[in-house]
Design a protein around this motif. Structure first.
Motif, short mmCIF file in Angstrom:
data_model
loop_
_atom_site.label_atom_id
_atom_site.label_comp_id
_atom_site.label_asym_id
_atom_site.label_seq_id
_atom_site.Cartn_x
_atom_site.Cartn_y
_atom_site.Cartn_z
N TRP A 98 -9.06 -0.51 4.17
CA TRP A 98 -7.99 -1.05 3.44
C TRP A 98 -6.50 0.52 2.59
CZ3 TRP A 98 -6.57 -5.37 3.88
CH2 TRP A 98 -7.58 -6.31 3.99
N ALA A 99 -8.22 1.97 2.47
CA ALA A 99 -6.56 3.32 2.16
C ALA A 99 -6.06 3.44 4.26
CB ALA A 99 -7.64 3.90 1.91
N GLY A 100 -7.09 3.34 4.95
CA GLY A 100 -6.12 3.55 5.60
C GLY A 100 -4.63 2.44 6.95
N ALA A 101 -5.76 1.10 6.18
CA ALA A 101 -4.27 0.01 6.64
C ALA A 101 -2.99 0.48 5.87
CB ALA A 101 -4.94 -1.32 6.20
N VAL A 102 -3.37 0.49 4.75
CA VAL A 102 -1.92 0.45 3.25
C VAL A 102 -0.83 1.63 3.11
CG1 VAL A 102 -1.46 0.78 1.03
CG2 VAL A 102 -3.01 -1.08 1.70
N ALA A 103 -1.77 2.95 4.07
CA ALA A 103 -1.06 4.71 4.31
C ALA A 103 0.00 3.92 5.55
CB ALA A 103 -1.93 5.46 4.46
N MET A 104 -1.13 3.65 6.65
CA MET A 104 0.26 2.88 7.95
C MET A 104 0.92 1.79 7.32
SD MET A 104 -1.21 4.87 10.23
CE MET A 104 -1.58 5.95 8.94
N VAL A 105 1.99 1.14 6.48
CA VAL A 105 2.00 -0.14 6.38
C VAL A 105 3.74 1.10 5.88
CG1 VAL A 105 2.64 -1.34 4.50
CG2 VAL A 105 0.89 -1.83 5.84
N ILE A 106 2.70 2.28 4.25
CA ILE A 106 3.84 2.78 3.62
C ILE A 106 4.40 3.83 4.44
CG2 ILE A 106 3.84 4.99 1.91
CD1 ILE A 106 1.63 3.51 0.56
N LEU A 107 4.02 3.95 5.61
CA LEU A 107 4.79 4.74 7.20
C LEU A 107 6.02 4.28 6.42
CD1 LEU A 107 2.01 6.63 8.36
CD2 LEU A 107 4.31 8.14 6.62
N PHE A 108 6.28 3.37 7.07
CA PHE A 108 7.19 2.51 7.50
C PHE A 108 8.59 2.89 6.39
CE2 PHE A 108 3.84 -0.29 10.10
CZ PHE A 108 4.49 0.09 11.18
N TYR A 109 8.66 3.83 5.41
CA TYR A 109 9.27 3.23 4.52
C TYR A 109 9.68 5.44 4.62
CZ TYR A 109 8.50 -0.56 2.07
OH TYR A 109 8.56 -1.94 2.26
N ILE A 110 9.75 5.63 5.91
CA ILE A 110 9.88 7.34 5.71
C ILE A 110 11.15 7.73 6.33
CG2 ILE A 110 7.09 7.88 6.44
CD1 ILE A 110 8.25 8.63 9.25
N ASP A 111 12.34 6.71 6.88
CA ASP A 111 13.38 6.67 6.75
C ASP A 111 14.44 5.43 6.30
OD1 ASP A 111 12.14 4.09 7.69
OD2 ASP A 111 14.11 3.95 9.39
#
Length: 221
Positions: free
Chosen positions: A109-122
């Motif tokens: 879950w920590a890994g999956a949530v981290a990947m979702v958050i990365l979509f906000y880098i732009d």
């Protein structure tokens, strides 16, 4: 029984994270070829400058020269592919070892949530997204290191520690501005090294026997 277990473990889908990482690399190159021009160092530079442009430059709606960024769809597609691929990777990692449920939940879950958050880098929340995603990914990486240690995969463990040192150095340069002109190149080198570690661990997962009926992941007995 052993042959059946090995056959199950060698299904192609276990290597899907590596295939996704390869597709991300291809989309990265395509996006770079489509980038209009401009960087922080030179707003009039022609095309994508591998020495001065960042990955984030490819994600912006507008290029550094002020023109619409034609690279964005490919870059965002690459981010989507990478996010999904690494989410699958974190879901597979517990195959490394017989772990308590707590560790399985942390990794997945920590890994999956981290990947979702990365979509906000732009977005304007770039720094916050990087910090939150990095913190969550660190939990998953730490528990992955435990699995590698238990499996005596010392080479992969040491390789992972090198990746962590590279990421720490990236953050140091970014936040202190020391050697800032080297950061675009450092970022690309780090991409290659870190994604190479994911591929190497994924290959190890591919070779792991599947747990049997009485040896399931997350068994706390």
């Amino acid at each position: 029984m052993i042959n059946q277990s090995n056959s199950i473990s060698r299904r192609w889908w276990i290597l899907s994270p590596s295939l996704g990482i390869g597709l991300f690399g291809l989309l990265y190159v395509v996006a770079a070829c489509q980038y209009p021009s401009g960087s922080n160092a030179n707003h009039t530079a022609i095309g994508f400058d591998w020495q001065h442009n960042y990955w984030c430059d490819l994600l912006g709606a507008v290029a550094k020269n002020g023109l619409p960024n034609q690279a964005r769809p490919f870059a965002r597609g690459g981010m989507l592919v990478l996010g999904v691929s690494l989410s699958v990777f974190w879901w597979l990692v517990p195959r490394l070892y017989q772990s308590p449920n707590y560790y399985v939940r942390v990794i997945r879950w920590a890994g999956a949530v981290a990947m979702v958050i990365l979509f906000y880098i732009d977005t304007p929340y770039h720094d916050l997204a990087i910090n939150l995603a990095g913190g969550l990914a660190l939990l998953s990486v730490g528990t992955t290191f435990v699995g590698l240690y238990w499996q005596r995969k010392r080479a992969l463990l040491n390789y992972g520690l090198v990746c962590m040192a590279l990421i720490a150095f990236n953050n140091y340069v970014y936040y202190t501005h020391h050697w800032l002109t080297c950061l675009p190149v450092l970022q690309k080198v780090s991409f290659i090294v870190v994604l190479g570690w994911f591929v190497a661990v994924n290959w190890t997962l591919y070779q792991q026997p599947s747990p049997g009926p009485t040896d399931t992941i997350g068994n706390t007995s």
